[in-house]
Design a protein around this motif. Structure first.
Motif, PDB file in Angstrom:
ATOM      1  N   ASN A  24       0.913  -1.398  -0.012  1.00  0.00           N
ATOM      2  CA  ASN A  24      -0.032  -0.099   0.122  1.00  0.00           C
ATOM      3  C   ASN A  24       1.028   1.351  -0.040  1.00  0.00           C
ATOM      4  OD1 ASN A  24      -2.189  -1.282  -0.206  1.00  0.00           O
ATOM      5  ND2 ASN A  24      -2.989  -1.283   1.862  1.00  0.00           N
ATOM      6  N   GLU A  28       0.601   4.552  -2.512  1.00  0.00           N
ATOM      7  CA  GLU A  28       0.215   5.854  -2.141  1.00  0.00           C
ATOM      8  C   GLU A  28       1.361   6.725  -2.220  1.00  0.00           C
ATOM      9  OE1 GLU A  28      -2.686   5.002   1.577  1.00  0.00           O
ATOM     10  OE2 GLU A  28      -0.764   5.438   2.122  1.00  0.00           O
ATOM     11  N   ARG A  33      -4.653   6.732  -4.762  1.00  0.00           N
ATOM     12  CA  ARG A  33      -5.433   6.898  -3.280  1.00  0.00           C
ATOM     13  C   ARG A  33      -6.314   5.654  -3.324  1.00  0.00           C
ATOM     14  NH1 ARG A  33      -6.542  10.878  -0.293  1.00  0.00           N
ATOM     15  NH2 ARG A  33      -5.942  12.570  -1.651  1.00  0.00           N
TER      16      ARG A  33
END
Ligand code: IDP
Length: 140
Positions: A24, A28, A33
């Protein structure tokens, strides 16, 4: 470039090794997003339905077994040119061919157990998001 949404799956080899957070962070850091995310356990039949386009490929059965072997994290990523950007962050299907710094170069174990899935085009992104999420679950 337009804002897009794409379907991402953190695959069993990665959830098993506690790599969800590290993967993740890659999304990011690239400006993607995470607007929806859930951890689920697929059945082999559900994996087969999701990957129906590959039904004739020799690795189909192995792929469905693998996708049902441990939980997966399904997610929707949003951003400028998100579909292509996510494919860049993922790297090539075979980790041996993946560019340095990509998710598959850093984390994938093999061409099959390659840590992430990402939609490859706008039409498939739409279908794949609808496979896992209702509109109410997408919070942009
Ligand atoms: P992609 O995930 O990079 O879009 P595809 O060619 O669409 O790659 O293949 C879907 C998935 O099927 C791959 O991510 C991988 O998990 C699996 N796969 C592809 N080629 C092979 C193979 O030669 N052996 C085993 N599994 C494979």
């Amino acid at each position: 470039m337009a804002t897009e949404r794409t379907l991402s799956i953190i695959k069993p080899d990665a959830t098993k090794r506690n790599l969800t957070g590290k993967i993740n962070a890659k999304f990011e850091d690239a400006g993607l997003r995470i607007i929806a995310q859930k951890r689920i356990q697929l059945t082999k039949a559900q994996a087969g339905q999701f990957y129906a386009v590959h039904a004739e490929r020799p690795f189909y059965d192995e792929l469905c077994e693998f996708m049902a072997s441990e939980p997966v994290v399904v997610q929707v990523l949003e951003g400028e040119g998100a579909i292509l950007k996510n494919r860049e962050v993922m790297g090539a299907t075979n980790p041996a061919d993946a560019a340095p710094g990509t998710i598959r170069a850093e984390f994938a174990e093999s061409v099959g157990e390659n840590s992430v899935h990402g939609s490859d085009a706008p039409e498939t992104a739409k279908e794949e998001i609808a496979f896992f999420f209702s509109g109410l679950e997408l919070v942009g």
